[in-house]
Design a protein around this motif. Structure first.
Motif, PDB file in Angstrom:
ATOM      1  N   GLU A 282      11.907  44.259  89.720  1.00  0.00           N
ATOM      2  CA  GLU A 282      11.247  45.510  89.359  1.00  0.00           C
ATOM      3  C   GLU A 282      12.030  46.247  88.268  1.00  0.00           C
ATOM      4  O   GLU A 282      11.440  46.787  87.321  1.00  0.00           O
ATOM      5  N   LYS A 283      13.353  46.247  88.366  1.00  0.00           N
ATOM      6  CA  LYS A 283      14.175  46.990  87.410  1.00  0.00           C
ATOM      7  C   LYS A 283      14.001  46.460  85.995  1.00  0.00           C
ATOM      8  O   LYS A 283      13.960  47.232  85.018  1.00  0.00           O
ATOM      9  N   TYR A 284      13.885  45.143  85.861  1.00  0.00           N
ATOM     10  CA  TYR A 284      13.806  44.535  84.529  1.00  0.00           C
ATOM     11  C   TYR A 284      12.403  43.999  84.208  1.00  0.00           C
ATOM     12  O   TYR A 284      12.214  43.308  83.206  1.00  0.00           O
ATOM     13  N   ASN A 285      11.423  44.328  85.083  1.00  0.00           N
ATOM     14  CA  ASN A 285      10.034  43.937  84.843  1.00  0.00           C
ATOM     15  C   ASN A 285       9.905  42.436  84.645  1.00  0.00           C
ATOM     16  O   ASN A 285       9.343  41.944  83.659  1.00  0.00           O
ATOM     17  N   LEU A 286      10.449  41.669  85.581  1.00  0.00           N
ATOM     18  CA  LEU A 286      10.472  40.212  85.484  1.00  0.00           C
ATOM     19  C   LEU A 286       9.302  39.600  86.247  1.00  0.00           C
ATOM     20  O   LEU A 286       8.754  40.197  87.183  1.00  0.00           O
TER      21      LEU A 286
END
Length: 797
Positions: A282-286
């Protein structure tokens, strides 16, 4: 080259002596040499004849060995040949032809394994039997024997004897090479080349042999009556160490102790089921693809796991019983070997049957009271190493057949061949290799990771992610096992060295994982590489007993905890304040070179006619290789004229001018090295053709003129003017001065005022004249000889 057609007939007769306890030796010919006792736990592999001049290196080097049905043909430079034939009755005949006039001796040599220190013995001239020393104190008892003995007996760790009746020898020497950090005992004998050699070898327990009597004692190698070399838990009998199992009750008590220990390890709540960091998707939109893939984020490479979280591989090579297996054909080596059809059948190798046995698995059977089941064993080990932060298996792991069936598709990463650093140091190869792999894998056994070198590898490979696919450290003192590639003094230091290695690697923006070698340590009689002789080494996470190496695990767990923060740059990598584990700091020095005042320079070690320039110091803080920094330093100065580069160096060295090498390998003794490059000065990486590495011996022999590497091959030297140099000892005997005159033609460029060129210098130190003990480098580090990244600069003023 003038040669004499000298024929040397060497007859090696293996006599059947009339005693009940000796027998004909079963000589075995290999590519490495001839072995008179292949069934011993410590086989001796003698070199094929070495054709020697006055020095300590062959004057006619061996160029090849071709094994035949009943013998071998050894070839040498300048047309020399040695034909070896095994005849009936255990006779080995050696016929040597084509020896050059300068050959003065024929030598047979062997590096005996350090495992001889765990109970093997020796005798010369039939005198008192002596034990090989288990430990060595520097400067003491280095030469175990020197003389002209014709009767030599080697007694292996189970008491079996191999006796050599030598021809007339003019020198015979047994050495404890640990004095010079070489983990072996070395034995050689020299004979005159004009003599016919008759060498007799026989084997047996020696109780009634006429040579090397041991006062009737028939104790085994442990020196303990009735006890064999290896106990029933697969451990050395004589040697004690922290993880040693004392008895079966001690082993079974480990079940409860281990439960408490593994429960005390971290819970790893921050990791998902694949070992990735929760929340990073979620943090890096992976994207969660259900597969592993690589991705570059904010200038740093990562692996992304099937759930879409960031991941760094923390692997273990050989995640299965492997080198813990022993070849048990010779059962007298062992205190206990169970019948094949018994409760320990599952500890035997599934293909080798009753010939190969795993003491590690036998210990598991004793401990848990049930046969070895691979699925149950693997599950137990996976649970344990996950608590340490490891996430995967690696090389030498027997993967399930389903994994082998996969063909290439876009969802499977290509991790490439596991390269070694010399291969990676080839720019063309790396540029091609990088086009076809997703991750570049490199095996690198080293104390200090050269991060600058890896940056260059990464650039050549087209900025592909990397991982370090095999490495380790070992501690003989804490494990009772003598082997290993990168040896440290304790399990505590082993853990620190490993953490230093891992965190320094992962601090690089393109390193996305590692694989440590390996799960289970190597048995004292481990069979994978050498059958009976073994390669005993504490290179695992667990000992043969199954006990964990706790200090090592503590530091590796800390490293695995820190990897995310280290890779993102939130935390500095762990560092050991010890020069062994650090690369020399890149100082980018430039030294000035003044024009020589005198037209005629006398090479006498005297500074009188030189221009008055300050010397450059190479202090103990510039240690690139070795352990001790004290009492060793140097300073140097340079000058020039229209034809020559002049170099003078003053060296403080407690064992000065020790260099026995002739024609090559000067760097293995006391020497000065010069690194010079005049082309493509903005290009790093591997040396280019015009670069020069010049090595000058501190103890030159007649005819020596140094050794120029790089663009000058040895057979091209005649086309170049000779280097001239002299070496003068200091008055106090604690050092020397060297003055050299090096033609610019040899360096490949013409001197002009204000010329700037790449330059570095190193000072090599040896204690015995044959093996380098330590090295100081003025500007760069230990990779100077293969990589020009850290060379400094010099300017003609």
């Amino acid at each position: 080259m003038i040669t004499r057609r000298l024929t040397l007939l060497a007859v090696i007769c293996l006599a059947v002596l009339i005693t009940a306890n000796t027998s004909t030796a079963q000589i075995k010919l290999t590519e490495a040499g001839w072995c008179p006792n292949p069934d011993s736990p410590d086989p001796i592999v003698m070199s094929y004849p070495r054709l020697m001049a006055k020095g300590k290196k062959p004057t006619q080097a061996q160029t090849g060995v071709e094994l035949t049905k009943n013998g071998a043909m050894v070839t040498y430079t300048e047309g020399g040949k040695a034909e070896l034939m095994i005849a009936d009755g255990g006779v080995l005949k050696v016929h040597i032809t084509g020896m050059a006039d300068r050959v003065r001796k024929v030598q047979h040599k062997v590096a005996l394994p350090l495992s001889f220190g765990q109970g093997a013995s020796y005798s010369f001239k039939g005198q008192t039997v002596k034990r090989f020393p288990a430990t060595h104190t520097k400067g003491q008892n280095t030469y175990l024997y020197k003389g002209d003995a014709r009767y030599v007996t080697m007694i292996d760790r189970e008491g079996g004897k191999t006796t050599f009746v030598l021809p007339k020898v003019f020198f015979n020497q047994l050495t404890d090479s640990r004095e010079w950090k070489f983990e072996a005992f070395t034995w050689f004998f020299n004979t005159h080349p004009r003599e016919t050699i008759k060498l007799t070898v026989f084997t047996g327990d020696g109780k009634t042999t006429p040579l090397a009597r041991d006062n009737g004692s028939n104790n085994r190698a442990t020196g303990i009556p009735g006890k064999a070399y290896v106990n029933k838990f697969g451990q050395y009998n004589k040697v004690d160490f922290p993880t040693k199992i004392k008895d079966e009750a001690d082993l079974k008590a480990d079940v409860e102790r281990e439960k408490k220990y593994y429960d005390s390890l971290p819970k790893w709540d921050e990791l998902d089921e694949y070992g990735g960091w929760k929340g990073t998707k979620e943090k890096y939109n992976l994207e969660a693809t259900g597969f592993f893939y690589t991705k570059k984020i904010d200038g740093k490479w990562w692996m992304v796991n099937p759930l879409g979280n960031l991941y760094i591989n923390r692997g273990i090579c050989a995640f299965m019983p492997l080198d813990d297996y022993s070849w048990v054909k010779n059962k007298s080596v062992f205190e206990w070997i169970p019948p094949y059809e018994s409760e320990f059948k599952s500890a035997y190798h599934p293909q080798k049957k009753d010939l190969v046995f795993s003491f590690h698995l036998a210990n598991q059977i004793r401990k848990y009271g049930k046969p070895y089941d691979r699925t149950e064993y693997t599950g137990r080990m996976v649970d344990r190493v996950k608590r340490m932060g490891f996430t995967s298996t690696g090389a030498f792991t027997d993967f399930h057949e389903a994994f082998r069936a996969h063909k290439y598709d876009p969802n499977h990463l290509i991790l490439g061949s596991r390269l070694v650093t010399p291969s990676a140091n080839n720019e063309q190869f790396m540029r091609i290799h990088g086009k076809y792999v997703d991750v570049v894998s490199i095996n690198n056994y080293t104390y200090a990771l050269d991060k600058d070198r890896y940056r260059q590898f990464n650039k050549w490979a087209g900025d592909k992610p990397f991982w370090l696919s095999e490495w380790n450290f070992v501690s003989p003192s804490d494990s009772g096992l003598p082997g290993g590639l990168r040896i440290v003094e304790s399990e505590e230091m082993r853990g620190k060295a490993s953490r230093n290695y891992v965190e320094q690697a992962v601090s690089l923006p393109f390193v996305v994982g590692y694989e440590s070698y390996k799960l289970i340590g190597t048995s004292p009689t481990g069979w994978r590489w050498k059958r009976q002789v073994g390669v005993g080494s504490a290179d695992g996470i667990f000992a043969i007993s199954g006990r964990p190496y706790k200090p090592f695990i503590k530091h590796m767990t800390d490293a695995n905890k820190a990897l995310f923060a280290v890779h993102t740059g939130q935390q500095k990598p762990f560092t050991i304040d010890d020069p062994r584990f650090q690369m020399g700091k890149l100082t980018n020095k430039t030294t000035g070179i003044a024009r020589m005042r005198s037209a005629e320079v006398v090479l006498d070690g005297n500074y009188t006619e030189w221009p008055k320039m300050p010397f450059e110091r190479i202090g103990s803080d510039r240690l690139a290789l070795g352990h001790d920094r004290e009492d060793f330093e140097a300073n140097f100065v340079m000058a020039w004229d229209d034809r020559y580069l002049y170099v003078m160096v003053n060296v403080i060295d407690p064992t000065p001018q020790r260099n026995d090498h002739v024609g090559k390998k000067y760097w293995s003794g006391d020497a000065m090295e010069l690194f010079i490059g005049s082309d493509q000065m903005d290009q790093g990486g591997a040396k280019i053709y015009s670069d020069r590495q010049i090595i000058l011996s501190a103890s030159p022999k007649e005819g020596d003129f140094g050794w120029a590497c790089g663009g000058i091959e040895p057979d091209e030297r005649a086309q170049y003017p000779n280097m001239k140099f002299t070496v003068v000892p200091t008055v106090d005997g604690k050092g020397y001065s060297m003055e050299a005159q090096i033609p610019f033609r040899l360096l490949g460029f013409k001197p002009e005022l204000n010329n700037l060129f790449m330059f570095d210098t190193g000072i090599d130190d040896s204690k015995n004249g044959r093996t380098r003990y330590r090295q100081l480098i003025w500007n760069g580090g230990q990779t100077n000889s293969s990589n020009r990244d850290k060379w400094g600069r010099a300017k003609l003023n």
